[in-house]
Design an enzyme around this catalytic site. Structure first.
Site, PDB file in Angstrom:
ATOM      1  N   GLU A 239       0.838  -1.198   0.000  1.00  4.37           N
ATOM      2  CA  GLU A 239       0.000   0.000   0.000  1.00  4.37           C
ATOM      3  C   GLU A 239       0.872   1.247   0.000  1.00  4.37           C
ATOM      4  OE1 GLU A 239      -3.114   0.268  -0.440  1.00  4.37           O
ATOM      5  OE2 GLU A 239      -3.900  -1.732  -0.019  1.00  4.37           O
ATOM      6  N   CYS A 240       0.343   2.320  -0.592  1.00  2.00           N
ATOM      7  CA  CYS A 240       1.096   3.561  -0.714  1.00  2.00           C
ATOM      8  C   CYS A 240       0.939   4.485   0.482  1.00  2.00           C
ATOM      9  CB  CYS A 240       0.660   4.316  -1.970  1.00  2.00           C
ATOM     10  SG  CYS A 240      -1.052   4.894  -1.895  1.00  2.00           S
ATOM     11  N   GLY A 241      -0.022   4.216   1.330  1.00  4.37           N
ATOM     12  CA  GLY A 241      -0.261   5.081   2.475  1.00  4.37           C
ATOM     13  C   GLY A 241      -1.687   5.588   2.555  1.00  4.37           C
TER      14      GLY A 241
END
Length: 265
Positions: A239-241
């Site tokens: 996940e990117c955040g």
């Protein structure tokens, strides 16, 4: 099939745990079309967040057929998307005539401005803070400025990683409602819908890409590999955040080497 829970229209927030459980029991067997129709009626402050991946494009197309006033789109422009992604954004705007709210890193309109502030290849120096600065903070700013209470996402359980146990409706740590209308679909089904309905798609999909993010963290997917294998390849990251704990991301970013730069965020 669980009966439709008796709830306020739109939902009253914060959402009680028992109401969330009842909603998910009701939504679980529904089609994406039925789920999105329910969302239009019940979810307050509804927008669609999208990076214009295949799943998000399906949701955009479905919504265009359900209502003449679909939820506006929020596009987080990290400044490092592929040129093909920016071309797709314009194509979607022309095709569906839908508002697209674009949010970029704070006080940065160009890559040059961003790199003057944070340095070149910042994602290599401090990846977590990079994610916060280019994605998490702009998204939070969008939600606050636009009055967003609920978002439609393109996440699916078949994408694995942190998404494997995905539910139709989730509530994050900030209280934001996240609807995942295609949570039960696999990549093949999404691709079938796109082809059958002639939905605009990223040209990079014809070049071996399946999940497309920033150009510096996206590679082609090999034969038989998971569809998100091309994102952050070789790293233990899924996940990117945007779908992580906002408060932890913010705290970690403030403690990083770039804290002095983002202290006012």
């Amino acid at each position: 099939m669980a009966p439709a829970p008796k709830l306020d229209r739109p939902l009253r927030l914060p959402l009680a745990k028992e109401d969330l459980a009842a909603i998910n029991a009701y939504l679980h067997p529904l089609t994406p079309q039925e789920m999105l129709s329910w969302a239009i009626d019940y979810l307050p402050g509804l927008y669609q967040t999208t990076a214009f991946g295949l799943t998000g494009l399906v949701a955009i197309d479905v919504l265009s057929k359900l209502t003449s006033s679909p939820p506006p789109l929020i596009f987080i422009d990290t400044l490092y998307h592929f040129p093909e992604t920016y071309e797709l954004v314009e194509e979607v705007k022309r095709r569906y005539d839908i508002p697209v709210r674009v949010y970029k890193p704070k006080d940065c309109e160009t890559v040059e401005q961003f790199e003057a502030k944070f340095g070149e290849r910042f994602w290599k120096k401090d990846e977590d803070t990079y994610d916060y600065v280019v994605k998490v903070e702009p998204a939070r700013r969008a939600y606050e400025e636009l009055g967003v209470k609920s978002v439609i996402t393109g996440r699916r359980a078949s994408q694995g990683g942190d998404r494997a146990s995905l539910q139709p409706l989730e509530v994050d740590g900030t209280g934001l409602l996240k609807l995942n209308p295609l949570f039960a679909w696999n990549f093949e089904l999404v691709e079938w819908y796109v082809k059958e309905n002639k939905v605009p798609r990223n040209r990079l999909l014809d070049e071996g890409y399946k999940s497309i993010g920033d150009w510096h963290s996206t590679v082609r997917v090999g034969e038989g590999e998971d569809e998100r294998a091309g994102r952050w390849a070789g790293r233990e990251k899924t996940e990117c955040g945007l779908h992580k704990d906002y408060f932890k991301m913010k705290a970690k970013a403030r403690e990083s080497a770039a804290a002095t730069v983002i202290a006012s965020v």
